[in-house]
Write a protein that holds these residues in place. Sequence first.
Motif, PDB file in Angstrom:
ATOM      1  N   SER A 180      49.047  14.603  22.520  1.00 24.19           N
ATOM      2  CA  SER A 180      48.265  15.429  23.433  1.00 24.19           C
ATOM      3  C   SER A 180      49.136  16.209  24.409  1.00 24.19           C
ATOM      4  O   SER A 180      48.624  16.928  25.271  1.00 24.19           O
ATOM      5  N   GLY A 181      50.459  16.020  24.322  1.00 22.08           N
ATOM      6  CA  GLY A 181      51.360  16.681  25.254  1.00 22.08           C
ATOM      7  C   GLY A 181      51.429  15.985  26.602  1.00 22.08           C
ATOM      8  O   GLY A 181      51.836  16.579  27.596  1.00 22.08           O
ATOM      9  N   ALA A 182      51.041  14.717  26.638  1.00 26.36           N
ATOM     10  CA  ALA A 182      51.044  13.950  27.878  1.00 26.36           C
ATOM     11  C   ALA A 182      52.114  12.866  27.816  1.00 26.36           C
ATOM     12  O   ALA A 182      52.654  12.562  26.753  1.00 26.36           O
ATOM     13  N   ARG A 183      52.378  12.282  28.966  1.00 24.36           N
ATOM     14  CA  ARG A 183      53.355  11.204  29.088  1.00 24.36           C
ATOM     15  C   ARG A 183      52.677   9.939  29.606  1.00 24.36           C
ATOM     16  O   ARG A 183      51.604   9.998  30.203  1.00 24.36           O
ATOM     17  N   TRP A 184      53.330   8.817  29.415  1.00 21.69           N
ATOM     18  CA  TRP A 184      52.871   7.526  29.923  1.00 21.69           C
ATOM     19  C   TRP A 184      52.597   7.615  31.422  1.00 21.69           C
ATOM     20  O   TRP A 184      51.619   7.081  31.932  1.00 21.69           O
ATOM     21  N   GLU A 185      53.472   8.302  32.128  1.00 24.00           N
ATOM     22  CA  GLU A 185      53.367   8.430  33.580  1.00 24.00           C
ATOM     23  C   GLU A 185      52.165   9.261  34.019  1.00 24.00           C
ATOM     24  O   GLU A 185      51.811   9.262  35.194  1.00 24.00           O
ATOM     25  N   ASP A 186      51.537   9.979  33.082  1.00 28.96           N
ATOM     26  CA  ASP A 186      50.366  10.799  33.406  1.00 28.96           C
ATOM     27  C   ASP A 186      49.078   9.985  33.484  1.00 28.96           C
ATOM     28  O   ASP A 186      48.054  10.482  33.953  1.00 28.96           O
ATOM     29  N   LEU A 187      49.102   8.728  33.020  1.00 26.05           N
ATOM     30  CA  LEU A 187      47.895   7.895  33.078  1.00 26.05           C
ATOM     31  C   LEU A 187      47.476   7.681  34.531  1.00 26.05           C
ATOM     32  O   LEU A 187      48.302   7.345  35.375  1.00 26.05           O
ATOM     33  N   VAL A 188      46.189   7.893  34.808  1.00 27.04           N
ATOM     34  CA  VAL A 188      45.686   7.681  36.169  1.00 27.04           C
ATOM     35  C   VAL A 188      44.590   6.617  36.229  1.00 27.04           C
ATOM     36  O   VAL A 188      44.326   6.058  37.292  1.00 27.04           O
ATOM     37  N   ASP A 189      43.933   6.342  35.098  1.00 27.89           N
ATOM     38  CA  ASP A 189      42.852   5.363  35.100  1.00 27.89           C
ATOM     39  C   ASP A 189      42.758   4.711  33.726  1.00 27.89           C
ATOM     40  O   ASP A 189      42.770   5.411  32.705  1.00 27.89           O
ATOM     41  N   VAL A 190      42.677   3.380  33.710  1.00 27.29           N
ATOM     42  CA  VAL A 190      42.578   2.633  32.459  1.00 27.29           C
ATOM     43  C   VAL A 190      41.454   1.605  32.599  1.00 27.29           C
ATOM     44  O   VAL A 190      41.423   0.841  33.565  1.00 27.29           O
ATOM     45  N   THR A 191      40.549   1.612  31.629  1.00 30.66           N
ATOM     46  CA  THR A 191      39.529   0.572  31.535  1.00 30.66           C
ATOM     47  C   THR A 191      39.903  -0.308  30.351  1.00 30.66           C
ATOM     48  O   THR A 191      40.146   0.194  29.256  1.00 30.66           O
ATOM     49  N   VAL A 192      39.985  -1.603  30.608  1.00 35.13           N
ATOM     50  CA  VAL A 192      40.397  -2.583  29.602  1.00 35.13           C
ATOM     51  C   VAL A 192      39.181  -3.407  29.218  1.00 35.13           C
ATOM     52  O   VAL A 192      38.466  -3.907  30.084  1.00 35.13           O
ATOM     53  N   TYR A 193      38.965  -3.553  27.928  1.00 34.28           N
ATOM     54  CA  TYR A 193      37.882  -4.385  27.410  1.00 34.28           C
ATOM     55  C   TYR A 193      38.510  -5.576  26.694  1.00 34.28           C
ATOM     56  O   TYR A 193      39.277  -5.392  25.753  1.00 34.28           O
ATOM     57  N   LEU A 194      38.182  -6.795  27.148  1.00 38.32           N
ATOM     58  CA  LEU A 194      38.667  -8.022  26.522  1.00 38.32           C
ATOM     59  C   LEU A 194      37.470  -8.806  25.995  1.00 38.32           C
ATOM     60  O   LEU A 194      36.483  -8.977  26.718  1.00 38.32           O
ATOM     61  N   THR A 195      37.579  -9.307  24.765  1.00 39.83           N
ATOM     62  CA  THR A 195      36.463 -10.075  24.210  1.00 39.83           C
ATOM     63  C   THR A 195      36.461 -11.526  24.683  1.00 39.83           C
ATOM     64  O   THR A 195      35.471 -12.225  24.496  1.00 39.83           O
ATOM     65  N   ASP A 196      37.550 -11.990  25.297  1.00 37.43           N
ATOM     66  CA  ASP A 196      37.588 -13.338  25.861  1.00 37.43           C
ATOM     67  C   ASP A 196      38.384 -13.308  27.159  1.00 37.43           C
ATOM     68  O   ASP A 196      39.585 -13.607  27.188  1.00 37.43           O
ATOM     69  N   MET A 197      37.704 -12.926  28.229  1.00 38.02           N
ATOM     70  CA  MET A 197      38.351 -12.760  29.527  1.00 38.02           C
ATOM     71  C   MET A 197      39.030 -14.053  29.985  1.00 38.02           C
ATOM     72  O   MET A 197      40.177 -14.034  30.433  1.00 38.02           O
ATOM     73  N   ALA A 198      38.339 -15.178  29.877  1.00 44.92           N
ATOM     74  CA  ALA A 198      38.883 -16.445  30.366  1.00 44.92           C
ATOM     75  C   ALA A 198      40.170 -16.826  29.633  1.00 44.92           C
ATOM     76  O   ALA A 198      41.139 -17.287  30.238  1.00 44.92           O
TER      77      ALA A 198
END
Length: 143
Positions: free
Chosen positions: A76-94
């Motif tokens: 996409s022409g972006a870099r790792w450092e360009d990330l500003v928001d991440v939503t993480v989904y885990l199927t087993d949080m505990a």
Amino acid sequence: MSVGIHAGNAPKAVGQYPHARRVGELLFLSGIGPRDAATNAIPGNRHDDAGRLVAYDIEAQARAVFANVRAVLAASGARWEDLVDVTVYLTDMARDFKAYNAVWAEHFPDAATAPCRTTLGITALPTPIAIELKCVAALGARP
């Protein structure tokens, strides 16, 4: 106007949608899982003789997810450092949060420059994966 992006080095989407969509200086990534781009295998998954999933390695899946996010960002022409928001989904949080959080810290060692993050525990994902990330990058935020 927006532009859809398909990353050749990332696993194929599991539906009819792009890997990412750029709108102005914002880049919205579709949900990214840990599947291997070449083989479609899920790192860390173990199956019994009947093919049923019996165990998984959240650290292996987390590292694969981050690699796939990097591939989509690069396409996409972006870099790792360009990330500003991440939503993480885990199927087993505990079971998985602590290990996932440690892998996150490897990839984002400085909390001051890390993207914002929300982590949600969910009951299932569309394929036998234990983690998925939804990311937003801001391309105009570059120094």
